[in-house]
Write a protein that holds these residues in place. Structure first.
Motif, PDB file in Angstrom:
ATOM      1  N   ALA A   1       7.197  -8.209 -15.117  1.00 44.40           N
ATOM      2  CA  ALA A   1       8.523  -8.195 -14.931  1.00 44.40           C
ATOM      3  C   ALA A   1       9.237  -7.095 -15.382  1.00 44.40           C
ATOM      4  CB  ALA A   1       9.323  -9.469 -15.249  1.00 44.40           C
ATOM      5  N   ARG A   2       8.757  -6.407 -16.353  1.00 45.04           N
ATOM      6  CA  ARG A   2       9.543  -5.170 -16.784  1.00 45.04           C
ATOM      7  C   ARG A   2       9.670  -3.850 -15.947  1.00 45.04           C
ATOM      8  NH1 ARG A   2       6.957  -3.321 -21.930  1.00 45.04           N
ATOM      9  NH2 ARG A   2       4.754  -3.879 -21.267  1.00 45.04           N
ATOM     10  N   ALA A   3       8.970  -3.810 -14.832  1.00 44.55           N
ATOM     11  CA  ALA A   3       8.983  -2.750 -13.885  1.00 44.55           C
ATOM     12  C   ALA A   3       8.941  -3.218 -12.447  1.00 44.55           C
ATOM     13  CB  ALA A   3       8.241  -1.476 -14.336  1.00 44.55           C
ATOM     14  N   LEU A   4       9.531  -2.344 -11.668  1.00 45.56           N
ATOM     15  CA  LEU A   4       9.503  -2.789 -10.036  1.00 45.56           C
ATOM     16  C   LEU A   4       8.836  -1.588  -9.556  1.00 45.56           C
ATOM     17  CD1 LEU A   4      10.180  -4.380  -7.689  1.00 45.56           C
ATOM     18  CD2 LEU A   4      12.573  -3.220  -7.594  1.00 45.56           C
ATOM     19  N   PHE A   5       7.621  -1.673  -8.820  1.00 39.73           N
ATOM     20  CA  PHE A   5       6.908  -0.677  -8.225  1.00 39.73           C
ATOM     21  C   PHE A   5       6.983  -0.566  -6.700  1.00 39.73           C
ATOM     22  CE2 PHE A   5       3.977   1.077 -11.224  1.00 39.73           C
ATOM     23  CZ  PHE A   5       4.031   0.307 -12.221  1.00 39.73           C
ATOM     24  N   ALA A   6       7.506   0.496  -6.216  1.00 39.98           N
ATOM     25  CA  ALA A   6       7.360   0.554  -4.680  1.00 39.98           C
ATOM     26  C   ALA A   6       6.003   0.921  -4.246  1.00 39.98           C
ATOM     27  CB  ALA A   6       8.457   1.818  -4.398  1.00 39.98           C
ATOM     28  N   PRO A   7       5.598   0.462  -2.940  1.00 41.88           N
ATOM     29  CA  PRO A   7       4.381   0.689  -2.258  1.00 41.88           C
ATOM     30  C   PRO A   7       4.069   2.378  -2.533  1.00 41.88           C
ATOM     31  CG  PRO A   7       5.879  -0.668  -0.758  1.00 41.88           C
ATOM     32  CD  PRO A   7       6.642  -0.148  -1.606  1.00 41.88           C
ATOM     33  N   LEU A   8       2.813   2.590  -2.609  1.00 42.47           N
ATOM     34  CA  LEU A   8       2.408   3.832  -2.616  1.00 42.47           C
ATOM     35  C   LEU A   8       2.936   4.867  -1.211  1.00 42.47           C
ATOM     36  CD1 LEU A   8       0.284   5.982  -4.036  1.00 42.47           C
ATOM     37  CD2 LEU A   8      -1.009   5.734  -2.083  1.00 42.47           C
ATOM     38  N   GLN A   9       3.477   5.905  -1.550  1.00 46.73           N
ATOM     39  CA  GLN A   9       3.573   6.797  -0.346  1.00 46.73           C
ATOM     40  C   GLN A   9       2.253   7.955  -0.279  1.00 46.73           C
ATOM     41  OE1 GLN A   9       5.377   7.920   2.400  1.00 46.73           O
ATOM     42  NE2 GLN A   9       4.143   9.544   2.249  1.00 46.73           N
ATOM     43  N   TRP A  10       1.627   7.782   0.874  1.00 52.36           N
ATOM     44  CA  TRP A  10       0.447   8.906   0.803  1.00 52.36           C
ATOM     45  C   TRP A  10       0.329  10.015   1.086  1.00 52.36           C
ATOM     46  CZ3 TRP A  10      -1.267  10.172   5.768  1.00 52.36           C
ATOM     47  CH2 TRP A  10      -0.376   9.278   6.740  1.00 52.36           C
ATOM     48  N   LEU A  11       1.412  10.352   1.737  1.00 48.55           N
ATOM     49  CA  LEU A  11       1.799  11.902   2.286  1.00 48.55           C
ATOM     50  C   LEU A  11       2.001  12.839   1.450  1.00 48.55           C
ATOM     51  CD1 LEU A  11       3.548  11.823   5.883  1.00 48.55           C
ATOM     52  CD2 LEU A  11       1.378  12.682   5.432  1.00 48.55           C
ATOM     53  N   GLY A  12       1.674  13.863   1.241  1.00 46.21           N
ATOM     54  CA  GLY A  12       1.888  14.772   0.256  1.00 46.21           C
ATOM     55  C   GLY A  12       2.003  16.289   0.700  1.00 46.21           C
TER      56      GLY A  12
END
Ligand code: ZN
Length: 180
Positions: free
Chosen positions: A56-67
């Motif tokens: 619960a110490r951090a919130l992760f967004a889904p991976l963005q795979w375009l670079g």
């Protein structure tokens, strides 16, 4: 916590000083021995394991795979997002997170050529929103260990589709690395 698994009231209930982490990587050639999704597989797995460890110490967004991979476009399979688009795209992400009141945003990068653009995104996020924002590339977290255990000579051997990335890929999924 995984943003993808939360409802909006779940997110609304979070303390706004919860760090929000946005993992990003690339889809580009990685030599003849590894899949084009290498950067994204590695970054995604590092993010997934860190999310489990932090709870619960951090919130992760889904991976963005375009670079940003324009320098790899000679190799079929590479998909590039223009540097201008990447800057504005990631800035839209950090602006959205800041809009909801979150005060700390961290962009976790798995692809070196994204870094100058992400650095600009972080600076603009700080200037244009109320959030703090930083970015880093994951090998920087383990630089001391990497330098201690590496077998390739310096300089060289550790930049792209290299000893480091091949070793991590072998650890995660040895079946997909073509060792021959
Ligand atoms: Zn790579």
């Amino acid at each position: 916590m995984n943003l993808a698994e939360l409802t909006w009231p779940d997110v609304d209930a979070l303390s706004r000083d919860t760090p929000v982490i946005f993992p990003i990587a690339a889809l580009e050639q990685h030599g003849r021995h590894m899949p084009v999704f290498t950067d994204s597989l590695l970054m995604g797995e590092i993010a997934r394991r860190t999310e489990t460890a932090l709870g619960a110490r951090a919130l992760f967004a889904p991976l963005q795979w375009l670079g940003n991979s324009h320098h790899h476009m000679d190799f079929p399979g590479t998909i590039d997002i223009h540097s201008d688009h990447l800057l504005n795209f990631v800035l839209d992400v950090t602006r959205s997170v800041a809009h909801h009141g979150f005060e700390r945003i961290l962009i976790a990068d798995g692809h070196g050529s994204n870094m100058p653009i992400l650095d600009m995104v972080a600076r603009r996020t700080i200037l244009e929103t109320k959030a703090m924002c930083g970015c880093f590339i994951w090998p920087s977290l383990a630089a001391e260990t990497i330098n201690r255990v590496r077998e390739s000579s310096t300089p060289g051997g550790m930049a792209h589709a290299c000893e480091l990335e091949t070793s991590v890929y072998l650890y995660l999924d040895s079946q997909r690395v073509q060792m021959e």
